[in-house]
Design a protein around this motif. Structure first.
Motif, PDB file in Angstrom:
ATOM      1  N   TYR A  48       0.860  -1.188   0.000  1.00  8.08           N
ATOM      2  CA  TYR A  48       0.000   0.000   0.000  1.00  8.08           C
ATOM      3  C   TYR A  48       0.898   1.241   0.000  1.00  8.08           C
ATOM      4  CZ  TYR A  48       0.794  -0.476   5.070  1.00  8.08           C
ATOM      5  OH  TYR A  48       1.355  -0.622   6.314  1.00  8.08           O
ATOM      6  N   PRO A  49       0.396   2.390  -0.414  1.00 12.17           N
ATOM      7  CA  PRO A  49       1.235   3.573  -0.630  1.00 12.17           C
ATOM      8  C   PRO A  49       2.148   3.949   0.532  1.00 12.17           C
ATOM      9  CG  PRO A  49      -0.932   3.956  -1.536  1.00 12.17           C
ATOM     10  CD  PRO A  49      -1.006   2.644  -0.817  1.00 12.17           C
ATOM     11  N   ARG A  50       1.653   3.855   1.769  1.00 12.61           N
ATOM     12  CA  ARG A  50       2.445   4.290   2.914  1.00 12.61           C
ATOM     13  C   ARG A  50       3.182   3.144   3.620  1.00 12.61           C
ATOM     14  NH1 ARG A  50      -1.708   8.778   5.602  1.00 12.61           N
ATOM     15  NH2 ARG A  50      -1.674  10.206   3.812  1.00 12.61           N
ATOM     16  N   ASP A  51       3.232   2.003   2.975  1.00 11.83           N
ATOM     17  CA  ASP A  51       3.929   0.857   3.570  1.00 11.83           C
ATOM     18  C   ASP A  51       5.439   1.096   3.505  1.00 11.83           C
ATOM     19  OD1 ASP A  51       4.637  -1.558   4.572  1.00 11.83           O
ATOM     20  OD2 ASP A  51       3.764  -2.770   2.967  1.00 11.83           O
ATOM     21  N   VAL A  52       6.103   0.925   4.644  1.00 14.78           N
ATOM     22  CA  VAL A  52       7.562   1.114   4.664  1.00 14.78           C
ATOM     23  C   VAL A  52       8.287  -0.078   4.035  1.00 14.78           C
ATOM     24  CG1 VAL A  52       7.487   2.590   6.703  1.00 14.78           C
ATOM     25  CG2 VAL A  52       7.749   0.114   6.994  1.00 14.78           C
ATOM     26  N   HIS A  53       7.551  -1.212   3.887  1.00 13.92           N
ATOM     27  CA  HIS A  53       8.142  -2.410   3.293  1.00 13.92           C
ATOM     28  C   HIS A  53       7.653  -2.527   1.844  1.00 13.92           C
ATOM     29  CE1 HIS A  53       9.220  -3.325   7.393  1.00 13.92           C
ATOM     30  NE2 HIS A  53       7.939  -3.373   7.754  1.00 13.92           N
ATOM     31  N   GLN A  54       8.469  -2.113   0.916  1.00 16.24           N
ATOM     32  CA  GLN A  54       8.106  -2.205  -0.489  1.00 16.24           C
ATOM     33  C   GLN A  54       8.651  -3.507  -1.071  1.00 16.24           C
ATOM     34  OE1 GLN A  54       6.027   0.043  -2.184  1.00 16.24           O
ATOM     35  NE2 GLN A  54       5.679   0.805  -0.103  1.00 16.24           N
ATOM     36  N   GLU A  55       8.596  -3.662  -2.371  1.00 16.83           N
ATOM     37  CA  GLU A  55       8.930  -4.949  -3.004  1.00 16.83           C
ATOM     38  C   GLU A  55      10.349  -5.409  -2.700  1.00 16.83           C
ATOM     39  OE1 GLU A  55       8.104  -7.314  -7.166  1.00 16.83           O
ATOM     40  OE2 GLU A  55       7.964  -5.125  -7.138  1.00 16.83           O
ATOM     41  N   SER A  56      11.251  -4.461  -2.511  1.00 12.40           N
ATOM     42  CA  SER A  56      12.644  -4.817  -2.232  1.00 12.40           C
ATOM     43  C   SER A  56      12.807  -5.566  -0.911  1.00 12.40           C
ATOM     44  CB  SER A  56      13.508  -3.552  -2.213  1.00 12.40           C
ATOM     45  OG  SER A  56      13.036  -2.629  -1.227  1.00 12.40           O
ATOM     46  N   ALA A  57      11.776  -5.516  -0.056  1.00 15.61           N
ATOM     47  CA  ALA A  57      11.845  -6.216   1.237  1.00 15.61           C
ATOM     48  C   ALA A  57      11.695  -7.731   1.081  1.00 15.61           C
ATOM     49  CB  ALA A  57      10.771  -5.680   2.182  1.00 15.61           C
ATOM     50  N   TRP A  58      11.272  -8.168  -0.103  1.00 15.61           N
ATOM     51  CA  TRP A  58      11.015  -9.582  -0.331  1.00 15.61           C
ATOM     52  C   TRP A  58      12.040 -10.130  -1.323  1.00 15.61           C
ATOM     53  CZ3 TRP A  58       7.566 -11.401   3.018  1.00 15.61           C
ATOM     54  CH2 TRP A  58       6.699 -10.484   3.607  1.00 15.61           C
ATOM     55  N   PRO A  59      12.739 -11.208  -0.971  1.00 14.81           N
ATOM     56  CA  PRO A  59      13.834 -11.726  -1.807  1.00 14.81           C
ATOM     57  C   PRO A  59      13.473 -11.931  -3.274  1.00 14.81           C
ATOM     58  CG  PRO A  59      13.798 -12.859   0.303  1.00 14.81           C
ATOM     59  CD  PRO A  59      12.584 -11.988   0.264  1.00 14.81           C
ATOM     60  N   GLN A  60      12.275 -12.440  -3.555  1.00 24.96           N
ATOM     61  CA  GLN A  60      11.872 -12.684  -4.939  1.00 24.96           C
ATOM     62  C   GLN A  60      10.790 -11.717  -5.420  1.00 24.96           C
ATOM     63  OE1 GLN A  60      13.409 -14.732  -6.925  1.00 24.96           O
ATOM     64  NE2 GLN A  60      14.734 -15.603  -5.337  1.00 24.96           N
TER      65      GLN A  60
END
Length: 422
Positions: A48-60
């Motif tokens: 979501y827009p204000r999430d501090v965990h974007q896609e880079s937080a997930w290995p794949q």
């Protein structure tokens, strides 16, 4: 002497009972199995827009099977191996099993992990002593052509019309009214411009995935908020395939998969499956939701990761078949039995089929079309108008012809053919 005879008689009777039980047990045979399972644990499909965990937080990246999910599916494969020991061959036999997945990374990988647990290589199937794995084919079709395992199936105008009717239902309207302020709070904190009963599940899903992988949650995502989001998420699944006109929705959605499963089961009962014993479908939570609502056995909750709906065809005696269903949604428990309304757990195949006939469309594409009363009226009015005009033209033509015939004959050209001949 009499006592010894009595003991011998009791022993003989006991032996007869034991042998009879063995004969009955041998008479009942498992003939065919279909399983439909959800993929394993995954990363969220978006942020979501204000999430501090974007896609880079997930290995794949987003929407991918995690190592936890791989282990969940391997465990499910092992559980299926144990359950069907003696029914399936110990080693992989391509004639016995067929696996199909949606064309999505997490379901394809889940199928492969599941098969690794179901068929660890043994003997001649070991191609490398350092690898306890062997390749087993997983079939799929392009996502744009998927009409069996991914729901809701679109385009389907009639289904969209039913969804619009659902939005006007008292339950949906009341649920919206009860949660207006809560949804606005979620929208404000998440940065989403559209946060409705139908979209709020994405927020819960993101927060759920992050919590399971020990990522920090925002301060507003308290325990009470998460519980309320979970309930709304479950409601959004019911919205897709139920709330009102569940049977009509089933004919356009989950009934499509029910029809295919019944077709496969019937073929096995008629010895027309060519040795095929086991079909596995690697799918999604919406697949299980659509399927179980069509079967009318849905428990109102989203299917957890690696949950598995099982169909078993048993031959009770020659030519006498029953169908049993089980749902495995907890790896620590045995699958619990399911029964479709109107039948016992071991449901006779004919009755099982007849009870489900109501959710199977005879012509899916035709049933998906909307029959508009206004359009029908316009067509009828148009046909009547054309008919009136045609009738008037015919009357006018007849009138003109009649008048021409009734007029007094004036000068006429007379043929002189006869005179030349004379």
């Amino acid at each position: 002497m009499a006592a010894r005879s009595g003991c011998n008689l009791i022993s003989s009777l006991g032996m007869i009972v034991l042998l009879s039980g063995q004969i009955l047990a041998q008479a009942r045979q498992l003939r065919f199995v279909t399983v439909v399972y959800r993929h394993g644990d995954r990363s969220p499909v978006r942020s979501y827009p204000r999430d501090v965990h974007q896609e880079s937080a997930w290995p794949q990246g987003f929407g991918q099977l995690t190592q936890i999910g791989m282990k969940q599916q391997w465990d499910l494969g092992q559980a299926l191996r144990a359950r069907y020991k003696g029914f399936l061959n110990e080693s992989y036999d391509r004639h016995e099993i067929y696996v199909r997945s949606t064309d999505v990374d997490r379901t394809l990988m889940s199928a492969e992990a599941n098969l690794a647990g179901l068929y660890p290589p043994e003997g001649a199937q070991v191609f490398n002593p350092n690898i306890s794995w062997q390749p087993v084919p997983v079939h799929t079709v392009p996502d744009s052509e998927e009409q069996l395992l991914k729901f809701p199936i679109l385009p389907c105008p009639k289904y969209l019309k039913l969804q619009e009717e659902t939005r006007q239902s008292p339950e949906y309207v009341n649920k919206t009214r009860e949660n207006t302020e809560f949804l606005q709070m979620v929208a404000n904190n998440s940065g989403l411009t559209d946060c409705s009963l139908e979209s709020v599940w994405t927020i819960y899903d993101i927060l759920f995935c992050e919590s399971k992988h020990n990522l920090s949650l925002p301060s507003w995502a308290t325990k009470d908020v998460m519980e309320r989001l979970r309930n709304l998420k479950d409601f959004s699944f019911r919205f897709l395939f139920g709330i009102i006109k569940q049977e009509e929705k089933a004919r356009l959605q989950g009934g499509v998969l029910v029809a295919q499963i019944l077709k496969n089961i019937s073929a096995a009962a008629q010895n027309a499956s060519h040795g095929l014993k086991f079909i596995a479908y690697s799918t999604h939570d919406t697949t299980l939701g659509a399927l179980q609502m069509a079967l009318d056995v849905y428990n109102g909750k989203q299917a957890p990761y690696a949950s598995c709906h099982i169909f078993e065809l048993h031959e009770e005696s020659p030519g006498n078949f029953t169908v049993e269903m089980y749902f495995r949604n907890d790896s620590t428990q045995q699958p619990y039995p399911l029964s479709i309304p109107g039948c016992v757990h071991s449901c006779p195949l004919d009755k099982f089929h007849s009870l489900l006939d109501r959710v199977i469309a005879k012509d899916w594409e035709k049933e998906c079309q909307i029959s508009s009363p206004s359009n029908d009226t316009e067509v009828i009015v148009g046909l009547v108008a054309c008919g009136c005009i045609l009738f008037l033209l015919i009357v006018l033509l007849i009138t003109v012809l009649f008048r021409q015939k009734s007029q007094t004959l004036g000068y006429q050209h007379v043929s002189d053919l006869g005179e030349e001949q004379s």
